[in-house]
Design a protein around this motif. Structure first.
Motif, PDB file in Angstrom:
ATOM      1  N   GLY A 119       0.838  -1.202   0.000  1.00 40.84           N
ATOM      2  CA  GLY A 119       0.000   0.000   0.000  1.00 40.84           C
ATOM      3  C   GLY A 119       0.862   1.237   0.000  1.00 40.84           C
ATOM      4  N   GLY A 120       0.264   2.342   0.454  1.00 34.34           N
ATOM      5  CA  GLY A 120       0.915   3.639   0.363  1.00 34.34           C
ATOM      6  C   GLY A 120       2.212   3.756   1.163  1.00 34.34           C
ATOM      7  N   LEU A 121       2.309   3.021   2.273  1.00 36.69           N
ATOM      8  CA  LEU A 121       3.537   3.075   3.059  1.00 36.69           C
ATOM      9  C   LEU A 121       4.762   2.706   2.209  1.00 36.69           C
ATOM     10  N   GLY A 122       4.584   1.704   1.363  1.00 39.51           N
ATOM     11  CA  GLY A 122       5.676   1.308   0.474  1.00 39.51           C
ATOM     12  C   GLY A 122       6.081   2.448  -0.448  1.00 39.51           C
ATOM     13  N   ASP A 123       5.084   3.107  -1.019  1.00 44.24           N
ATOM     14  CA  ASP A 123       5.362   4.247  -1.906  1.00 44.24           C
ATOM     15  C   ASP A 123       6.130   5.335  -1.164  1.00 44.24           C
ATOM     16  N   VAL A 124       5.664   5.643   0.036  1.00 43.02           N
ATOM     17  CA  VAL A 124       6.272   6.732   0.807  1.00 43.02           C
ATOM     18  C   VAL A 124       7.717   6.386   1.172  1.00 43.02           C
ATOM     19  N   ALA A 125       7.917   5.194   1.717  1.00 40.69           N
ATOM     20  CA  ALA A 125       9.271   4.809   2.134  1.00 40.69           C
ATOM     21  C   ALA A 125      10.213   4.730   0.938  1.00 40.69           C
TER      22      ALA A 125
ATOM     23  N   VAL B 163       3.136   7.691  11.657  1.00 37.57           N
ATOM     24  CA  VAL B 163       1.885   6.936  11.721  1.00 37.57           C
ATOM     25  C   VAL B 163       1.210   7.050  10.361  1.00 37.57           C
ATOM     26  N   HIS B 164       1.204   5.946   9.631  1.00 33.50           N
ATOM     27  CA  HIS B 164       0.542   5.953   8.322  1.00 33.50           C
ATOM     28  C   HIS B 164      -0.913   5.543   8.446  1.00 33.50           C
ATOM     29  N   ASN B 165      -1.230   4.795   9.493  1.00 39.15           N
ATOM     30  CA  ASN B 165      -2.607   4.370   9.669  1.00 39.15           C
ATOM     31  C   ASN B 165      -2.783   3.863  11.096  1.00 39.15           C
ATOM     32  N   LEU B 166      -3.560   4.616  11.869  1.00 42.59           N
ATOM     33  CA  LEU B 166      -3.727   4.276  13.284  1.00 42.59           C
ATOM     34  C   LEU B 166      -4.545   2.995  13.489  1.00 42.59           C
TER      35      LEU B 166
ATOM     36  N   THR C 257       2.390  12.280  11.402  1.00 40.25           N
ATOM     37  CA  THR C 257       1.432  11.559  10.590  1.00 40.25           C
ATOM     38  C   THR C 257       1.318  12.252   9.240  1.00 40.25           C
ATOM     39  N   VAL C 258       0.552  11.639   8.327  1.00 38.09           N
ATOM     40  CA  VAL C 258       0.759  11.956   6.918  1.00 38.09           C
ATOM     41  C   VAL C 258      -0.167  13.017   6.327  1.00 38.09           C
ATOM     42  N   SER C 259      -0.884  13.739   7.188  1.00 38.79           N
ATOM     43  CA  SER C 259      -1.584  14.955   6.748  1.00 38.79           C
ATOM     44  C   SER C 259      -1.969  15.762   7.984  1.00 38.79           C
TER      45      SER C 259
ATOM     46  N   SER D 212      -7.951   0.209  -5.066  1.00 39.71           N
ATOM     47  CA  SER D 212      -7.995   0.253  -3.606  1.00 39.71           C
ATOM     48  C   SER D 212      -7.856  -1.102  -2.949  1.00 39.71           C
ATOM     49  N   ARG D 213      -7.357  -1.073  -1.703  1.00 42.19           N
ATOM     50  CA  ARG D 213      -7.566  -2.223  -0.844  1.00 42.19           C
ATOM     51  C   ARG D 213      -9.064  -2.307  -0.613  1.00 42.19           C
ATOM     52  N   LEU D 214      -9.620  -3.512  -0.659  1.00 43.55           N
ATOM     53  CA  LEU D 214     -11.070  -3.638  -0.533  1.00 43.55           C
ATOM     54  C   LEU D 214     -11.417  -3.884   0.933  1.00 43.55           C
TER      55      LEU D 214
ATOM     56  N   GLN E  28     -12.506   0.500   5.658  1.00 46.51           N
ATOM     57  CA  GLN E  28     -11.860   1.830   5.704  1.00 46.51           C
ATOM     58  C   GLN E  28     -12.080   2.573   4.399  1.00 46.51           C
ATOM     59  N   LYS E  29     -11.954   1.830   3.309  1.00 40.92           N
ATOM     60  CA  LYS E  29     -11.975   2.465   1.988  1.00 40.92           C
ATOM     61  C   LYS E  29     -13.395   2.696   1.470  1.00 40.92           C
ATOM     62  N   GLY E  30     -14.413   2.364   2.295  1.00 37.27           N
ATOM     63  CA  GLY E  30     -15.804   2.643   1.922  1.00 37.27           C
ATOM     64  C   GLY E  30     -16.317   1.783   0.778  1.00 37.27           C
TER      65      GLY E  30
ATOM     66  N   PHE F 254     -12.041   6.876   6.680  1.00 40.17           N
ATOM     67  CA  PHE F 254     -10.935   7.705   7.155  1.00 40.17           C
ATOM     68  C   PHE F 254      -9.768   7.457   6.227  1.00 40.17           C
ATOM     69  N   GLU F 255      -8.922   8.446   6.070  1.00 40.75           N
ATOM     70  CA  GLU F 255      -7.793   8.321   5.142  1.00 40.75           C
ATOM     71  C   GLU F 255      -6.640   9.187   5.639  1.00 40.75           C
ATOM     72  N   PRO F 256      -5.644   8.555   6.256  1.00 37.52           N
ATOM     73  CA  PRO F 256      -4.512   9.326   6.795  1.00 37.52           C
ATOM     74  C   PRO F 256      -3.945  10.325   5.780  1.00 37.52           C
ATOM     75  N   CYS F 257      -3.617   9.852   4.595  1.00 39.19           N
ATOM     76  CA  CYS F 257      -3.287  10.789   3.512  1.00 39.19           C
ATOM     77  C   CYS F 257      -4.011  10.361   2.251  1.00 39.19           C
ATOM     78  N   GLY F 258      -3.661   9.157   1.767  1.00 38.66           N
ATOM     79  CA  GLY F 258      -4.190   8.720   0.480  1.00 38.66           C
ATOM     80  C   GLY F 258      -3.235   9.160  -0.606  1.00 38.66           C
ATOM     81  N   LEU F 259      -2.903   8.242  -1.484  1.00 34.39           N
ATOM     82  CA  LEU F 259      -2.020   8.582  -2.601  1.00 34.39           C
ATOM     83  C   LEU F 259      -2.757   8.527  -3.923  1.00 34.39           C
ATOM     84  N   THR F 260      -3.803   7.702  -3.994  1.00 34.11           N
ATOM     85  CA  THR F 260      -4.456   7.515  -5.297  1.00 34.11           C
ATOM     86  C   THR F 260      -5.069   8.825  -5.812  1.00 34.11           C
TER      87      THR F 260
HETATM   88  C1  GLC Z   1      -1.576   4.306   4.909  1.00 32.56           C
HETATM   89  C2  GLC Z   1      -2.839   5.140   4.781  1.00 32.56           C
HETATM   90  C3  GLC Z   1      -2.846   6.042   3.573  1.00 32.56           C
HETATM   91  C4  GLC Z   1      -1.501   6.727   3.375  1.00 32.56           C
HETATM   92  C5  GLC Z   1      -0.401   5.693   3.350  1.00 32.56           C
HETATM   93  C6  GLC Z   1       0.975   6.308   3.160  1.00 32.56           C
HETATM   94  O1  GLC Z   1      -1.656   3.094   4.297  1.00 32.56           O
HETATM   95  O2  GLC Z   1      -4.002   4.334   4.802  1.00 32.56           O
HETATM   96  O3  GLC Z   1      -3.852   7.017   3.711  1.00 32.56           O
HETATM   97  O4  GLC Z   1      -1.504   7.453   2.173  1.00 32.56           O
HETATM   98  O5  GLC Z   1      -0.382   4.985   4.535  1.00 32.56           O
HETATM   99  O6  GLC Z   1       1.259   7.254   4.146  1.00 32.56           O
END
Ligand code: GLC
Ligand code: ADP
Length: 489
Positions: free
Chosen positions: A25-31, A170-173, A220-222, A306-308, A311-313, A383-389
């Motif tokens: 998920g997004g954590l991989g992209d960020v790191a 914290v990417h997702n509490l 955290t990411v936003s 999305s992850r199904l 959280q993702k509605g 809820f969406e800590p940041c969201g990349l999509t």
């Molecule tokens: C988490 C969150 C997402 C965020 C991602 C990267 O997986 O659910 O909102 O974009 O981490 O920080």
């Protein structure tokens, strides 16, 4: 420009995922993206990751930087090397990481029952590197990600011997790394760590709780998510802990890797394009129509990647799919996750063949094509800590329709009449997060789509939005430097 650029600093990133080597998920992209962005701020990042099979295969020419005779039940090595432009420290501990399945669970989808030991080891080694384990390498900051990295600050607080400061992201509490009390003795921490001020959480061992009470700073990411999680409704039991750390809590919005996600050069697209060549998106849309067996008419094409999960509605999407199709609009979904959602979506696709297409699975290339060909990208998260999509959507001209929560609130400007007239709108937001309001937002998008001049402006404005890491990389670099100097706030 960040303060004090020019003084090179060293940061160790401790993470369970790093794109392109391993990502769920997004954590991989960020790191994966942050090290490159931080380099421009004179911050040198090395990344500590578990030695999963896939990573060890990629890292062919490493050197052994440390050895462990006994690490949570077996021996291990730390291998230093480079891959995909990243400076890596890979924790090669076969008894913990050499196994089939994903990073956290087996092929059966069940979490590994020794995850406490696997990520305990990751945190311990992160802390040890912060304390000078690797010869010639003395990071001033250990930056841990999520519950899987969260024990690094805990080990640093209770027995660390270096001067390094710790940061916890914290990417997702919702993911807290909560285990039963009996794993505590296996962590080798002093008894004091199993306390309310440490990692004791509702009678068990809380990895994230421990990180939140121990790290020198929490990011955290936003900004919106940083506020939300200090309240009971979104705090997931940790809001009290977060309130007690308000002075050390930051919210920096994620950026994206604008090299990996560049519509002008993206090889996963059928046709590359730019703000001046938006018409070419049409070719990508046709490719999607073919891939998902869609009829060419039937309204704008809405994508969900999305992850199904709840959280993702995704349940809201299932509830409203019939009405969305009737607007009319077409829907394509790429995702995997909870079995009931997968089944539900496939049933919707069968019912609306030609109007709705669903691919269950994980497909990086298809995700790019969908962003580059769909008219809109829908993100109905509770809820969406940041969201990349939604950020990929902006850059690729897929207009985001988003729930007004967390980072979705901070990154999209709703196309209300004032914003449209001022030419600053980039998407559509809705609130509250429920079916009727989601449907209303999609209907609003369809109305905008029918007004080509306004729509074009919306798409262009999105494409020109700065979604890069530049600003947030500066914020991280400033925070690191302030921590090193002992001067935050
Ligand atoms: C988490 C969150 C997402 C965020 C991602 C990267 O997986 O659910 O909102 O974009 O981490 O920080
Ligand atoms: P989260 O980390 O909560 O899942 P984000 O929006 O931060 O949410 O990041 C999701 C990332 O995972 C994006 O890069 C998105 O493109 C990708 N992704 C999610 N599901 C899939 C899928 N089925 N196939 C390909 N990529 C996916």
């Amino acid at each position: 420009m960040g303060a004090n650029v020019g003084q090179m600093i060293d940061v160790l990133s401790v993470t369970p995922e790093v794109f392109p080597l391993i990502k769920t998920g997004g954590l991989g992209d960020v790191a994966g993206a942050l090290p490159g962005a931080l380099a421009a701020q004179d911050v040198r990042v090395r990344t500590l990751v578990p030695g999963y099979r896939t990573i060890l295969k990629t890292l062919r020419q490493g050197r052994v930087a440390a050895k462990f005779d006994m690490l949570f039940g077996g021996s291990g090595r730390l291998i230093a090397g480079r891959a995909a432009g990243l400076e890596l420290l890979v924790l090669d501990a076969p008894h913990l990481f050499d196994r089939a399945g994903g990073p956290y669970s087996g092929a059966d989808g069940q979490d590994f029952d020794d995850n406490w030991a696997r990520f305990g080891a990751l945190g311990l080694v992160g802390a040890q590197i912060g304390g000078g384990l690797v010869e010639g390498y003395n990071p001033q900051i250990v930056h841990a990600h999520d519950w899987q990295g969260a024990l690094a600050p805990v080990y640093m607080r209770y027995g660390g011997n270096g001067a390094a400061k710790s940061v916890l992201s914290v990417h997702n509490l919702a993911f807290q790394g909560q285990f039963s009390a009996d794993v505590f003795s296996g962590l080798g921490l002093p008894q004091a760590a199993f306390s309310l001020e440490g990692m004791e959480f509702y009678g068990g061992v809380g990895f994230l709780k421990g990180g939140l009470t121990s790290a020198d700073a929490i990011v955290t990411v936003s900004p919106t998510y940083a506020r939300e999680i200090t309240r009971t409704e979104a705090g997931m039991g940790l809001d009290g802990v977060l309130r007690s750390r308000l002075d050390d809590l930051y919210g920096f919005v994620n950026g994206i890797d604008t090299g990996v996600w560049d519509p002008a050069t993206d090889a996963a697209l059928e046709a590359q394009f730019s703000p001046a060549l938006i018409k070419k998106r049409e070719i990508n849309r046709q490719a999607l129509e073919a891939r998902f067996s869609l009829e060419a008419d039937g309204g704008p094409l809405i994508a969900v990647i999305s992850r199904l999960t709840e959280q993702k509605g995704i349940d809201l999407l299932l509830d409203t799919a019939d009405q969305i199709v009737g607007l009319p609009a077409r829907l394509i979904v790429l995702g995997s996750g909870e079995a009931t959602f997968e089944k539900g979506l496939l049933a919707v696709a069968a019912k609306h063949a030609g109007r709705v297409g669903v691919k269950i699975g994980y497909d990086e290339g298809l995700a790019h094509l969908m962003q580059g060909g769909a008219d809109a990208i829908l993100i109905p998260s509770r809820f969406e800590p940041c969201g990349l999509t939604q950020l990929y959507g902006l850059r690729y001209g897929a207009v985001p329709i988003v729930a007004r929560v967390g980072g979705l609130n901070d990154t999209i400007i709703d196309a209300n009449i004032a914003a449209v007239n001022a030419g600053v709108a980039t998407g559509v937001q809705f609130w509250p997060v429920n079916g009727p309001s989601l449907l209303e937002a999609v209907a609003r998008m369809v109305q905008l789509y029918k007004q080509p001049a306004i729509w074009r402006k919306l798409v262009r404005r999105g494409m020109k939005t700065d979604v890069s890491w530049r600003r947030s990389a500066e914020a991280y670099a400033d925070l690191y430097r302030a921590l090193i100097k002992g001067k935050t706030n």
